[in-house]
Design a protein around this motif. Sequence first.
Motif, PDB file in Angstrom:
ATOM      1  N   VAL A 164       0.838  -1.204   0.000  1.00 33.82           N
ATOM      2  CA  VAL A 164       0.000   0.000   0.000  1.00 33.82           C
ATOM      3  C   VAL A 164       0.871   1.251   0.000  1.00 33.82           C
ATOM      4  O   VAL A 164       0.621   2.199  -0.751  1.00 33.82           O
ATOM      5  CB  VAL A 164      -0.986  -0.007   1.189  1.00 33.82           C
ATOM      6  CG1 VAL A 164      -1.653   1.345   1.358  1.00 33.82           C
ATOM      7  CG2 VAL A 164      -2.036  -1.097   0.998  1.00 33.82           C
ATOM      8  N   LYS A 165       1.937   1.255   0.816  1.00 37.52           N
ATOM      9  CA  LYS A 165       2.839   2.416   0.852  1.00 37.52           C
ATOM     10  C   LYS A 165       3.528   2.616  -0.498  1.00 37.52           C
ATOM     11  O   LYS A 165       3.631   3.748  -0.990  1.00 37.52           O
ATOM     12  CB  LYS A 165       3.884   2.244   1.956  1.00 37.52           C
ATOM     13  CG  LYS A 165       3.346   2.425   3.353  1.00 37.52           C
ATOM     14  CD  LYS A 165       4.449   2.216   4.375  1.00 37.52           C
ATOM     15  CE  LYS A 165       3.888   2.246   5.786  1.00 37.52           C
ATOM     16  NZ  LYS A 165       4.924   1.956   6.786  1.00 37.52           N
ATOM     17  N   VAL A 166       4.012   1.546  -1.091  1.00 37.28           N
ATOM     18  CA  VAL A 166       4.683   1.653  -2.396  1.00 37.28           C
ATOM     19  C   VAL A 166       3.703   2.158  -3.447  1.00 37.28           C
ATOM     20  O   VAL A 166       4.023   3.053  -4.228  1.00 37.28           O
ATOM     21  CB  VAL A 166       5.296   0.299  -2.808  1.00 37.28           C
ATOM     22  CG1 VAL A 166       5.778   0.333  -4.251  1.00 37.28           C
ATOM     23  CG2 VAL A 166       6.449  -0.073  -1.874  1.00 37.28           C
ATOM     24  N   MET A 167       2.497   1.607  -3.475  1.00 32.89           N
ATOM     25  CA  MET A 167       1.496   2.026  -4.462  1.00 32.89           C
ATOM     26  C   MET A 167       1.136   3.506  -4.286  1.00 32.89           C
ATOM     27  O   MET A 167       0.965   4.218  -5.267  1.00 32.89           O
ATOM     28  CB  MET A 167       0.242   1.165  -4.371  1.00 32.89           C
ATOM     29  CG  MET A 167       0.430  -0.254  -4.826  1.00 32.89           C
ATOM     30  SD  MET A 167       0.923  -0.331  -6.541  1.00 32.89           S
ATOM     31  CE  MET A 167       2.069  -1.674  -6.468  1.00 32.89           C
ATOM     32  N   LYS A 168       1.042   3.961  -3.036  1.00 31.02           N
ATOM     33  CA  LYS A 168       0.757   5.385  -2.794  1.00 31.02           C
ATOM     34  C   LYS A 168       1.845   6.264  -3.414  1.00 31.02           C
ATOM     35  O   LYS A 168       1.550   7.302  -4.006  1.00 31.02           O
ATOM     36  CB  LYS A 168       0.629   5.664  -1.298  1.00 31.02           C
ATOM     37  CG  LYS A 168      -0.690   5.231  -0.717  1.00 31.02           C
ATOM     38  CD  LYS A 168      -0.775   5.585   0.760  1.00 31.02           C
ATOM     39  CE  LYS A 168      -2.118   5.136   1.329  1.00 31.02           C
ATOM     40  NZ  LYS A 168      -2.240   5.472   2.749  1.00 31.02           N
TER      41      LYS A 168
END
Length: 122
Positions: free
Chosen positions: A14-18
């Motif tokens: 989720v952090k990478v995608m953000k």
Amino acid sequence: MEPRLNLSGSPVAVKVMKHLISASRVIADSTVPLTTRVVTAWREATVFTEAERAALELAEQGTRIADAAGGVPDEVWANAAKHYDEDQLAALVSLVAVINAFNRVNVVVQQPAGDYQPGQFG
């Protein structure tokens, strides 16, 4: 096909995608025309300008760097540089990188296409 990894269930993913989505927003705010950023089958189509074709060839060569030693040929870069300024070239190169990052994540985890929900990653 079932995905190997639940991207929306992994705090790391989720952090990478953000961050990838944030990078996409920066590129969207660039002066590269939208029509240049959303194209397929460009070699066969007759509707693209020379500038758009230069950007598309740069994107294709930047995506296929593993296929050819030496990366993007100088003539491909020079052709793109005839049509785009430095900020636009930076946006194009960044766009190639972001699209490739999204595609590689989806291929590795076997994420079915079309499952993304707007706002899913913030």
